[in-house]
Write an enzyme that holds these catalytic residues in place. Structure first.
Site, mmCIF file in Angstrom:
data_model
loop_
_atom_site.group_PDB
_atom_site.id
_atom_site.type_symbol
_atom_site.label_atom_id
_atom_site.label_comp_id
_atom_site.label_asym_id
_atom_site.label_seq_id
_atom_site.Cartn_x
_atom_site.Cartn_y
_atom_site.Cartn_z
ATOM 1 N N CYS A 55 8.494 39.457 17.459
ATOM 2 C CA CYS A 55 9.048 39.721 18.779
ATOM 3 C C CYS A 55 8.025 40.494 19.587
ATOM 4 O O CYS A 55 6.993 40.931 19.074
ATOM 5 C CB CYS A 55 10.359 40.518 18.678
ATOM 6 N N CYS A 76 7.054 43.849 18.212
ATOM 7 C CA CYS A 76 6.004 43.870 17.188
ATOM 8 C C CYS A 76 4.637 44.015 17.846
ATOM 9 O O CYS A 76 3.795 44.806 17.410
ATOM 10 C CB CYS A 76 6.045 42.596 16.353
ATOM 11 N N ASP A 114 -4.765 14.154 30.073
ATOM 12 C CA ASP A 114 -4.701 13.376 28.837
ATOM 13 C C ASP A 114 -5.981 13.410 28.035
ATOM 14 O O ASP A 114 -6.057 12.807 26.968
ATOM 15 C CB ASP A 114 -4.372 11.906 29.151
ATOM 16 N N ASP A 118 -9.680 17.662 30.124
ATOM 17 C CA ASP A 118 -8.579 18.414 30.727
ATOM 18 C C ASP A 118 -8.222 19.667 29.925
ATOM 19 O O ASP A 118 -7.427 20.485 30.390
ATOM 20 C CB ASP A 118 -7.331 17.532 30.842
ATOM 21 N N ASP A 128 -4.540 14.968 36.475
ATOM 22 C CA ASP A 128 -5.756 14.223 36.165
ATOM 23 C C ASP A 128 -5.551 12.780 36.625
ATOM 24 O O ASP A 128 -4.412 12.319 36.753
ATOM 25 C CB ASP A 128 -6.020 14.286 34.662
#
Length: 756
Positions: A33, A36, A632, A636, A437
């Site tokens: 969490c 922590c 993709d 990128d 893109d």
């Protein structure tokens, strides 16, 4: 009185400050969490010699700057281990402990659920009629599975720290302690005037629920840690170095600037350099995203990680190792993934305050009843403090977000949207700018013949060109062959010849045919209508292919990457929501402008390298935009890592998919619309869940502390506290289930999302 400086002091003072300070980034294992992360930061910052310590809970990393005279990696690791966590000192060994952690949590969560279900069922359905020893026997495996909460809480308590583990351990520990007293000494409790306390189901339910949530979180995090590994896999391990006319295969690490390297067909280029002999077509989609291979002649540049497709060539190394463009892309991804978002900083501060407040309230409640309450005052003190811890146990808070995300992830999967980082699904609709893109995202990612111009059209010419293209290995040949039709096996092809950087030539049915770039014929031989058409196509950003019989042009083909179905509708939907849509591509300006015109995008930048894309995204963020990036390819990856929300299309490379938080399966860009609508709905559900969980604590904590007792004479027993905690969790679950009924509008981009 001051003395003369010692020799050690003299040496120390002469040591450059840059050499005494080092900044490192280490993966952290075992955080559950934001509390922590705050604990690790707080402890390390308090240590002399540590100038900076920042933990990114989302990325599970520690960025630390320390004095090398006092600290090293092993000592840092030991310090973190004392808090109940661990550091991974080598990125090469990161995945092994992560896999082990996920497998361990899977086993523990499975055991906890198997035994917690009968405990809860028996306690609720047969309350007071089930032997206490049977409930204890069923609860012990759950406690053993959740022993990590108690061990971590103990380690943190020794260092005067606290986290959500502390609340889980104290709440369930108190319930277990009361239950053990009720099991083995019921007469003692009855003499105090109380019913026999058995709260095994509360302890079992809390431990099982938290374990399941942590397993889901760690499994998703394991999948998200592989982006950099896949980027590094693009770098070949060995290369063929040429010295004095002889070739030798050597590790890439041994290459130096100025070395001569041979690259054969199908191999990845190992370094950045310049072609000095030979020619080929190189697939640079890894860096530019452009699907059409680029012809390479002597004097032209090539980059590490790109793929040689056809010919063989020699190159001179100019940049090796960490200086290559690919290495810089890796570093950009690594740097962006370790940055801490402003929202996470806010969560860290809230978590750091919540646990101490609850512990203080429980202590004040116990002391207040013990010192001022009616007899038996200390029994009342223990019960009310336990009720406070149970009511405040962060089960509803813990379920408010994960349960909504779980439902949202399932609903998204039904729509072909894979969610790799749940928070991205909630944040998507809040983005004010979307960066797209071109190649493979807005477009199909492969060359297609979009126009033809025949000077002399005949079945004989078509058959001859089809036979010629069937022999060619060039990637454009398949696209042209699709419009020419399959070759006839009876058509004879003789003296087939590949022309470097031009095309192919052969004798077909007794005539010499050529097909390739417009350079296969002198411009003077082209008729005026054909010249005008080629000029139009070139201005539009098309790739040109010319066919000739003998020295006479017979046809020309325009190839381009065409937009995906519904790409323009997806862009229009985003613009109708007030979102700025930007197109970034490594392709040339004409091709980018054509796609922008077809899809309705106003903001366009062409010829961009990976680092420039990431910088463009950063500039949008500095202007106040929350940015979503859809891509993709490897080119990128830095922009995806820099984005507030990273989205990949499922037909893209593994790198983009691993870097992204959301994946649109099958490359259907219109699924972005469904993701946007689901994101908006998910945000509302999460906000409702958190409001209920917070409101529940605001109302329940004072009642659990006994503030209503002076007026009503009523106390919230630990049993009712456990039931109230469970009821709050059930309400959160039921509200989250509404996400399963979300309906999506695909018909028109201007319509509002329709939800159940």
């Amino acid at each position: 009185m001051s003395g003369s400086p010692s020799a050690a002091d003299t040496v120390r003072s002469e040591t450059p400050a840059a050499e005494r300070s080092r900044t490192e980034v280490y993966p952290v294992v075992g955080m559950h969490c934001a509390g922590c992360a705050a604990t690790i930061e707080r402890v390390l910052r308090a240590q002399p010699g540590i100038a900076q310590a920042e933990v990114n809970f989302a990325a599970q990393t520690l960025t630390v700057r320390y004095d090398t005279r006092r600290w090293n990696a092993e000592r840092l690791r030991e310090q973190v281990r004392q808090l109940g966590y661990d550091l991974v000192l080598s990125a090469e060994h990161l995945e092994s402990p992560q896999r082990e952690r996920v497998a361990q949590l899977r086993r523990r969560a499975t055991v906890a659920v198997i035994f917690a279900v009968p405990v809860i069922a028996l306690s609720m359905l047969l309350h007071g009629r089930v032997p206490a020893l049977l409930l204890l026997a069923l609860t012990l495996p759950v406690v053993w599975s959740g022993r990590e909460f108690f061990l971590t809480a103990w380690k943190q308590a020794r260092r005067r720290q606290a986290s959500m583990d502390t609340l889980v351990a104290l709440g369930t520990g108190a319930a277990l302690l009361l239950s053990l007293v009720g099991t083995f000494a019921p007469e003692f409790v009855q003499r105090l005037g109380f019913a026999t306390p058995l709260y095994y189901e509360a302890a079992a339910a809390i431990l099982a629920a938290v374990l399941v949530g942590r397993f889901i979180e760690e499994r998703a995090r394991l999948q998200g840690s592989r982006a950099i590994e896949r980027l590094l896999a693009l770098q070949p391990k060995t290369a063929r170095r040429v010295r004095e006319g002889a070739e030798e295969e050597v590790p890439v690490a041994l290459l130096r600037e100025g070395d001569t390297i041979r690259v054969r067909p199908g191999e990845r280029i190992p370094v950045d350099g310049v072609v000095i002999e030979g020619s080929s077509a190189v697939d640079e989609s890894a860096l530019t995203g452009e699907p059409i291979p680029v012809e390479k002649l002597p004097g032209m540049r090539v980059w590490a990680g790109t793929v040689n497709t056809t010919g063989s060539f020699l190159l001179r190394a100019e940049h090796v190792g960490a200086a290559t463009v690919l290495a810089q892309v890796v570093e950009l991804v690594r740097r962006a993934q370790t940055q801490k978002a402003p929202l996470q900083r806010t969560a860290d501060r809230v978590a750091a305050v919540f646990v101490p407040i609850v512990l203080l309230l429980a202590l004040v409640t116990a002391l207040g009843w013990g010192l001022l309450g009616p007899e038996p005052r200390w029994a009342y003190a223990f019960l009310t403090a336990t009720s406070v811890l149970l009511v405040a146990c962060p089960c509803a808070f813990g379920l408010a977000t994960p349960m909504a995300f779980l439902m949202g992830i399932g609903r998204a999967a039904e729509q072909g949207i894979l969610v790799r980082e749940p928070t991205a699904l909630e944040q998507l609709w809040r983005c004010s700018a979307v960066v797209l893109d071109k190649t493979g995202t807005l477009t199909e990612g492969k060359p297609t013949v979009v126009e033809q111009f025949w000077v002399h059209d005949s079945p004989e010419h078509r058959a001859a060109l089809a036979a010629l293209e069937a022999r060619s290995e060039h990637p454009l040949a398949a696209a042209v062959l699709n419009v020419l039709g399959p070759p006839e096996p009876t058509v004879p092809v003789e003296h087939f010849q590949a022309l470097p950087a031009q095309g192919v030539r052969a004798i077909v049915a007794g005539r010499t045919y050529s097909i390739g770039t417009p350079r296969i014929l002198p411009e003077a031989l082209l008729p005026q209508p054909l010249r005008e058409r080629l000029s139009e196509w070139e201005a539009a950003g098309y790739t040109l292919v010319l066919a000739a019989a003998e020295e006479e042009p017979i046809a020309a083909f325009a190839l381009a990457d065409v937009p995906r179905p519904a790409a323009s509708e997806a862009v229009e939907y985003l613009r109708s929501r007030g979102v700025e849509v930007h197109l970034l591509t490594g392709d040339h300006a004409a091709a980018a402008a054509r796609i922008a015109r077809l899809t309705g995008i106003e903001h366009v930048r062409a010829g961009m390298l990976p680092a420039e894309k990431a910088e463009y995204v950063r500039a949008l963020q500095q202007r106040g935009h929350r940015v979503a990036v859809v891509g993709d390819g490897i080119n990128d990856a830095p922009a995806l890592a820099q984005a507030d929300v990273a989205i990949a299309v499922g037909t893209g490379t593994d790198i983009a998919v691993e870097t992204a938080a959301l994946v649109l399966v099958g490359g259907n860009i219109h699924r972005l619309v469904a993701a946007w609508q689901l994101s908006e709905r998910l945000y509302r559900i999460v906000r409702q869940n958190l409001a209920w969980a917070f409101g529940y604590n605001v109302l329940a904590l004072p009642i659990a502390a006994g503030l209503a007792y002076p007026w009503t004479g009523w106390l919230l027993s630990p049993m009712l506290a456990g039931v109230a905690m469970a009821a709050s969790s059930v309400s959160v679950v039921l509200n989250s289930l509404r996400l399963r009924r979300v309906r999506f509008v695909h018909q028109g981009p201007r319509q509002s999302p329709s939800t159940a």
